[in-house]
Scaffold this active site. Structure first.
Site, PDB file in Angstrom:
ATOM      1  CG  HIS A 139      -1.794  -0.936   1.143  1.00 30.54           C
ATOM      2  ND1 HIS A 139      -3.052  -0.917  -0.109  1.00 30.54           N
ATOM      3  CD2 HIS A 139      -2.318  -2.034   1.837  1.00 30.54           C
ATOM      4  CE1 HIS A 139      -3.919  -1.852   0.089  1.00 30.54           C
ATOM      5  NE2 HIS A 139      -3.504  -2.501   1.163  1.00 30.54           N
ATOM      6  CG  ASP A 198      -2.439  -3.790   5.214  1.00 32.02           C
ATOM      7  OD1 ASP A 198      -1.468  -2.825   5.350  1.00 32.02           O
ATOM      8  OD2 ASP A 198      -3.427  -3.516   4.647  1.00 32.02           O
ATOM      9  CD  GLU A 199      -5.188  -5.827   1.747  1.00 33.34           C
ATOM     10  OE1 GLU A 199      -5.120  -4.651   1.319  1.00 33.34           O
ATOM     11  OE2 GLU A 199      -6.313  -6.334   1.851  1.00 33.34           O
ATOM     12  CB  VAL A 200       3.302  -7.437   1.277  1.00 32.12           C
ATOM     13  CG1 VAL A 200       4.652  -7.092   0.310  1.00 32.12           C
ATOM     14  CG2 VAL A 200       3.441  -6.445   2.315  1.00 32.12           C
ATOM     15  CG  ASP A 245      -3.019  -8.922   5.871  1.00 35.85           C
ATOM     16  OD1 ASP A 245      -2.485  -8.873   4.700  1.00 35.85           O
ATOM     17  OD2 ASP A 245      -2.623  -7.726   6.499  1.00 35.85           O
TER      18      ASP A 245
END
Length: 520
Positions: A139, A198-200, A245
């Site tokens: 992000h 997160d969300e890599v 996550d």
């Protein structure tokens, strides 16, 4: 011989009868237990609850895209304090006034340091912890979209993930963290700092990363550890938080790299369908000092949602409270105390996404869920219920009506029709009615296309559509005026994007005219 046969026959009959009775009893007991089990899982059992130990209740302010006026955020603080909030998680993204080489990370509409410092001092005055959030891995679109930093992407075509193997990447992140941490330390020492992570979605893809010959998990954990170590280096007393996550995906053999991470994970879950990973929670319990949880009061009901689905948001928070009130890890007698809850309020799903629900229209959802958490923290008795709606009516309806200052009792799906005066009610009504008008237009456009060959019908609909166009112009003018109360002029938004086609709107649109909608 005859006597023996009769005796054998009697014994056989008795055995058969006993077997029938026992089997019947087994079936009855099994049916009863199954019914009770089903009833137990379908009911919300929270009567005579023990107060939950949840030291931190943090509200997330996502400033990417459409940051509210700081004066509006200030106006919310007294109520948030009364509702039990202990801190604000502030995700600045491009709204922080970076300096020097990082100046292009800030939008030209970013808050200036003087007004931001004044706001933060007010936040501290109300006793809140200030928790800055800076994305340091995934992000990072607001950083990597800039030409001067594009070469630091993990994938050249994707601006969301930074390459952790380049020394310049690490230097960039250090400079970002240093500027934000030192700015906040000039006001008050930082108790907490959030590094995102997160969300890599892209790891171990570029040439430099592949040459390391390490697993994705190892690369991820090493980068996060280096980041947390740097935060600790410049602010030793600060506790580092990160979204969890990516940790959930790590295999047991890779957890050795996480033992010295010096951070606390925040387990986020926004809907009932997503199952909690108890295995992940157990690993967090073994490897970290504390565990946080995260819910969503807005920003989890669709990328182009205009209003939160309040029932779903309440279900999310209620589910969390029921889970943690008696949560025990295997082999332990005492109930585990989670460090805190973060009520997230996303403004966009990612930097380039369209805006979703604005903060003022999410106030009913925010207040409702803070009321729920407050009751669990204080150990209030609440009535057993079969579902979320019934639970709301029995335990929260009157309180929400009072806190929203409504003249009539509110319902989960009927807040907009009541005489409420919460801080954002005018924008809530405009957004709701714009959705209703768009639903009208969409419905009639479908009719026009269906009966296009009917000249008389087509002419009638063209006239009606012209009226809708006039109504939309009027609504646009009203929306701009209302938005100006909450947002700076250069950030005013005419809401676009496809609205959710909710049954609630369709049904109500049959009962109310557009004239009523525009003159609420």
């Amino acid at each position: 011989m005859y006597f023996s046969r009769n005796r054998y026959r009697v014994i056989s009959i008795r055995f058969f009868l006993y077997a029938v009775i026992l089997f019947s009893s087994y079936l009855c007991v099994s049916f009863y237990l199954m019914s009770e089990s089903m009833n137990f899982t379908s009911k919300i059992r929270v009567q005579n609850i023990t107060a939950i130990k949840l030291p931190n209740v943090v509200v997330h302010l996502d400033l990417k895209g459409f940051p509210p006026k700081l004066s509006y955020l200030k106006a919310l603080l007294p109520t948030l304090q009364e509702l039990g909030v202990t801190g604000l998680l502030i995700e600045y993204e491009d709204m922080f006034p970076y300096e020097g080489r990082l100046v292009n990370l800030s939008t030209k509409y970013a808050y200036n340091k003087t007004e931001l410092k004044d706001f933060l001092q007010t936040v501290i005055h109300f006793g809140f912890d200030v928790i800055p959030l800076v994305q340091t891995f995934g992000h990072m679109e607001h950083v990597l979209k800039n030409k001067e930093f594009a070469h630091l992407r993990e994938l050249p075509t994707q601006s969301n993930v930074i390459c952790p193997s380049k020394s310049e990447s690490r230097l960039l992140i250090r400079h970002m963290l240093e500027q934000i941490i030192k700015f906040h330390q000039s006001i008050l020492p930082l108790k907490y700092f959030h590094i995102g992570a997160d969300e890599v979605y892209h790891i171990n893809k570029c040439k430099q990363c592949l040459q390391r010959h390490e697993t994705n998990a190892t690369i991820y954990l090493k980068h996060v550890k280096e980041t947390t170590d740097f935060v600790k280096e410049i602010s030793p007393q600060t506790t580092v938080l990160l979204w969890d996550d990516m940790l959930r995906k790590i295999s047991i053999k890779d957890w050795g790299h996480a033992k010295n991470l010096r951070a606390e994970p925040v387990y986020w879950r926004y809907n009932m369908k997503e199952k909690i990973s108890h295995a992940a929670l157990y690993q967090y319990h073994k490897n970290f000092d504390d565990i946080w949880i995260a819910s969503a009061f807005k920003g989890a009901d669709g990328m182009t949602a205009t209003l939160p689905i309040v029932q779903d948001r309440l279900s999310n928070h209620l589910d969390w409270m029921l889970l943690i009130q008696n949560y025990k890890f295997g082999g332990e007698v005492d109930t585990h105390s989670f460090k805190g809850i973060i009520l997230t309020g996303w403004s966009r799903y990612f930097h380039g996404a369209p805006p979703c629900e604005l903060l003022p229209v999410a106030i009913p959802s925010l207040y409702l869920n803070l009321l729920l958490i407050k009751k669990f923290r204080e150990g209030h008795d609440m009535t057993n219920s079969h579902d979320t709606i019934d639970f709301f009516h029995k335990n929260l309806k009157d309180d929400l009506t009072e806190w929203l200052r409504c003249g009539e009792t509110v319902d989960l799906d009927d807040i907009e029709t009541k005489a409420c005066s919460f801080n954002g009610d005018d924008l809530y009504k405009v957004i709701f009615n714009s959705d209703m008008i768009i639903s009208h237009i969409t419905y009639n456009m479908e009719l026009i296309l269906k009966y296009y060959t009917d000249d008389e019908y087509r002419q009638h609909n063209i006239q009606m559509y012209n009226k809708y166009l006039t109504d939309m112009w009027f609504l646009e003018s009203k929306m701009k005026k209302v938005l100006a109360r909450y947002y700076y002029d250069n950030l005013r938004m005419i809401h676009s994007g496809r609205p959710r086609q909710r049954k609630m709107i369709t049904e109500r649109s049959t009962r109310r005219s557009l004239g009523e909608a525009l003159n609420y």
